[in-house]
Design a protein around this motif. Structure first.
Motif, short mmCIF file in Angstrom:
data_model
loop_
_atom_site.label_atom_id
_atom_site.label_comp_id
_atom_site.label_asym_id
_atom_site.label_seq_id
_atom_site.Cartn_x
_atom_site.Cartn_y
_atom_site.Cartn_z
N ASP A 128 -1.78 -10.66 -12.94
CA ASP A 128 -0.45 -10.08 -13.06
C ASP A 128 0.55 -11.06 -12.48
OD1 ASP A 128 1.98 -8.43 -12.09
OD2 ASP A 128 0.93 -7.06 -13.43
N LEU A 129 1.46 -11.51 -13.31
CA LEU A 129 2.42 -12.52 -12.89
C LEU A 129 3.20 -12.09 -11.66
CD1 LEU A 129 3.98 -15.21 -13.58
CD2 LEU A 129 5.57 -13.76 -14.86
N MET A 130 3.60 -10.82 -11.60
CA MET A 130 4.42 -10.36 -10.49
C MET A 130 3.58 -10.15 -9.23
SD MET A 130 7.30 -10.48 -11.89
CE MET A 130 8.19 -9.89 -10.45
N ARG A 131 2.52 -9.40 -9.34
CA ARG A 131 1.72 -9.05 -8.15
C ARG A 131 1.02 -10.27 -7.56
NH1 ARG A 131 -2.84 -5.85 -10.14
NH2 ARG A 131 -3.65 -7.95 -10.53
N ASP A 132 0.41 -11.09 -8.41
CA ASP A 132 -0.48 -12.15 -7.93
C ASP A 132 0.20 -13.48 -7.68
OD1 ASP A 132 -2.64 -10.35 -8.16
OD2 ASP A 132 -2.83 -10.81 -10.30
N LEU A 133 1.37 -13.69 -8.26
CA LEU A 133 2.02 -15.00 -8.11
C LEU A 133 3.47 -14.87 -7.63
CD1 LEU A 133 1.64 -18.10 -8.62
CD2 LEU A 133 2.77 -17.71 -10.83
N ALA A 134 4.30 -14.17 -8.40
CA ALA A 134 5.74 -14.18 -8.14
C ALA A 134 6.09 -13.50 -6.82
CB ALA A 134 6.49 -13.51 -9.29
N ARG A 135 5.37 -12.44 -6.44
CA ARG A 135 5.69 -11.76 -5.18
C ARG A 135 4.94 -12.36 -4.00
NH1 ARG A 135 6.45 -6.98 -8.54
NH2 ARG A 135 8.66 -6.43 -8.29
N GLU A 136 3.73 -12.85 -4.21
CA GLU A 136 2.95 -13.36 -3.10
C GLU A 136 3.51 -14.68 -2.55
OE1 GLU A 136 0.21 -12.00 -1.34
OE2 GLU A 136 1.29 -10.37 -2.35
N THR A 137 3.92 -15.58 -3.42
CA THR A 137 4.31 -16.91 -2.96
C THR A 137 5.54 -16.88 -2.05
OG1 THR A 137 3.42 -17.76 -5.05
CG2 THR A 137 4.71 -19.28 -3.71
N ALA A 342 -0.05 -16.00 -22.62
CA ALA A 342 0.41 -14.88 -23.44
C ALA A 342 0.39 -13.60 -22.61
CB ALA A 342 -0.50 -14.71 -24.66
N LEU A 343 1.31 -12.70 -22.95
CA LEU A 343 1.30 -11.38 -22.34
C LEU A 343 0.09 -10.60 -22.85
CD1 LEU A 343 5.08 -10.47 -22.74
CD2 LEU A 343 3.91 -11.00 -20.60
N THR A 344 -0.56 -9.87 -21.96
CA THR A 344 -1.72 -9.08 -22.35
C THR A 344 -1.46 -7.58 -22.24
OG1 THR A 344 -2.61 -9.23 -20.10
CG2 THR A 344 -3.32 -10.90 -21.70
N SER A 360 7.92 -4.51 -12.23
CA SER A 360 6.76 -3.99 -11.53
C SER A 360 5.49 -4.73 -11.92
CB SER A 360 6.59 -2.49 -11.81
OG SER A 360 5.40 -2.00 -11.22
N ARG A 361 5.22 -4.82 -13.21
CA ARG A 361 3.98 -5.45 -13.67
C ARG A 361 4.27 -6.35 -14.88
NH1 ARG A 361 2.34 -0.18 -12.94
NH2 ARG A 361 2.18 0.24 -15.16
N CYS A 362 3.50 -7.44 -14.96
CA CYS A 362 3.62 -8.37 -16.07
C CYS A 362 2.26 -9.06 -16.27
CB CYS A 362 4.73 -9.39 -15.81
SG CYS A 362 4.99 -10.57 -17.17
N PRO A 363 1.33 -8.41 -16.96
CA PRO A 363 -0.02 -8.97 -17.13
C PRO A 363 -0.02 -10.13 -18.13
CG PRO A 363 0.19 -6.91 -18.35
CD PRO A 363 1.47 -7.07 -17.59
#
Length: 369
Positions: A128-137, A342-344, A360-363
């Motif tokens: 998840d782009l938001m949870r795993d990368l964009a918010r964590e970094t 690609a978006l999943t 919120s979410r962007c898989p």
């Protein structure tokens, strides 16, 4: 009233939200915008723009600005202040001073790009782009720059995440539990990490959303991901266009320091004036094809004439620069893999987020990761 008075606070939050709904369904587009129930706010911006020849007066009491020239006058001129008046609702008062805190720590884009690459290496091909990368970094970067390690870093990171709703909570009543959690997190951040950490939770959320919006725009604009892979410096212009179309802060609140006239409308001293920044950036009298995402409208120095309005003039808290640097760093870190990304699943937006317009979410999935 304090947040320990749960029954009274919950009642005030529900009542305020109920009034916004009532105003909105009876023809007040700004009130509907504050309800924060839409994935995209632009139809409300256009309704506000067309509702009046001058400023729009919401039944919430605020004057709302959507035109570029007037937005620039309010945000850049001496006649308005970010300091709130005494008339602010009691449920909003704990969040009024968030952007008066010390500025956010700014880090070189190249250094941030290394941090994004390190986090990306741990995500796997599907994440998840938001949870795993964009918010964590951003959160981990802030704790590191505060000199925190171990349990202290984990505790402050949790507080930063819990305080992320502070800017939205200033304008839109949040659920009671969210309000209490945010107020408590802000107080703990002041105590444990100092006043410079107060803005950081909202700043990390603004950075995360700017990263998400920049990546989504790159994926959705034909050919842009390939161009970025060939020329990572294009990231600067992609971010500049992202700041125009989806700014880190959509709604900027000011108060008139003296009686004055805007768009032929008399504003009294102390009146609340809200600049819809994203609407001003799409003013068709100023920007050609304003709804089209086009990084080529900027030159190599990311300059645009006229320039996007900014909240930093006379209020240099660094939030916009912080978000822009993170977005540029993330695009550089992802440049090689975005053509195969690609978006999943559906992109899910947060509710009650009219200021930050949170995602919120962007898989996503990276092929040949």
């Amino acid at each position: 009233m304090t947040t320990t008075d749960r029954s009274r606070l919950g009642s005030r939050l529900q009542m305020a939200r109920g009034w916004y709904w009532a105003f909105g369904v009876n023809g007040d587009p700004y009130a509907m915008l504050l309800c924060g129930q839409d994935d995209t706010p632009h139809h409300w911006y256009e309704q506000i723009r067309s509702a009046s020849d001058g400023l729009f007066r919401s039944r919430s009491g605020a004057w709302v600005v959507t035109r570029y020239d007037t937005a620039a006058q309010v945000l850049r001129g001496p006649g308005f202040t970010r300091a709130a008046g005494e008339a602010a609702a009691d449920w909003a008062r704990p969040f009024l001073d968030v952007r008066s805190a010390a500025g956010l720590p700014l880090t070189a884009v190249d250094e941030l790009a290394l941090e994004y690459r390190e986090v990306l290496a741990r995500t796997g091909a599907r994440f998840d782009l938001m949870r795993d990368l964009a918010r964590e970094t951003p959160v981990h970067g802030v704790t590191a720059r505060l000199g925190l390690t171990g349990e202290d870093a984990r505790r402050v990171a949790a507080l930063l995440r819990s305080s992320a709703t502070a800017l939205d909570a200033r304008l839109t009543p949040q659920p009671l539990a969210v309000t209490e959690r945010t107020v408590a997190a802000l107080a703990d951040l002041r105590q444990q990490a100092g006043p410079e950490a107060v803005l950081a939770g909202a700043g990390c959320e603004a950075a995360a959303n700017t990263v998400g919006n920049a990546v989504l725009a790159t994926l959705r604009t034909p050919g842009l991901a390939g161009r970025l892979a060939e020329d990572p410096d294009l990231a600067d212009r992609i971010v500049a266009e992202t700041l125009r179309t989806a700014p880190p802060v959509h709604l900027e609140v000011r108060h008139a320091t003296a009686g004055q006239t805007l768009e032929g409308t008399r504003i009294a001293e102390g009146d609340e004036v809200v600049v819809a920044v994203a609407a001003a950036h799409r003013d068709p009298r100023v920007f050609a094809e304003p709804d089209r995402f086009d990084p080529d409208r900027f030159d190599v120095d990311r300059a645009l004439t006229p320039p996007p309005v900014t909240s930093n003039t006379d209020h240099p808290d660094g939030l916009e620069d912080f978000a822009a640097r993170h977005a540029a760093a993330a695009l550089r870190a992802l440049a090689d893999v975005l053509p195969g990304t690609a978006l999943t699943g559906p992109v899910v937006h947060l509710r009650r987020s009219p200021v930050l317009r949170g995602i919120s979410r962007c898989p996503v999935e990276i092929k040949d990761f």
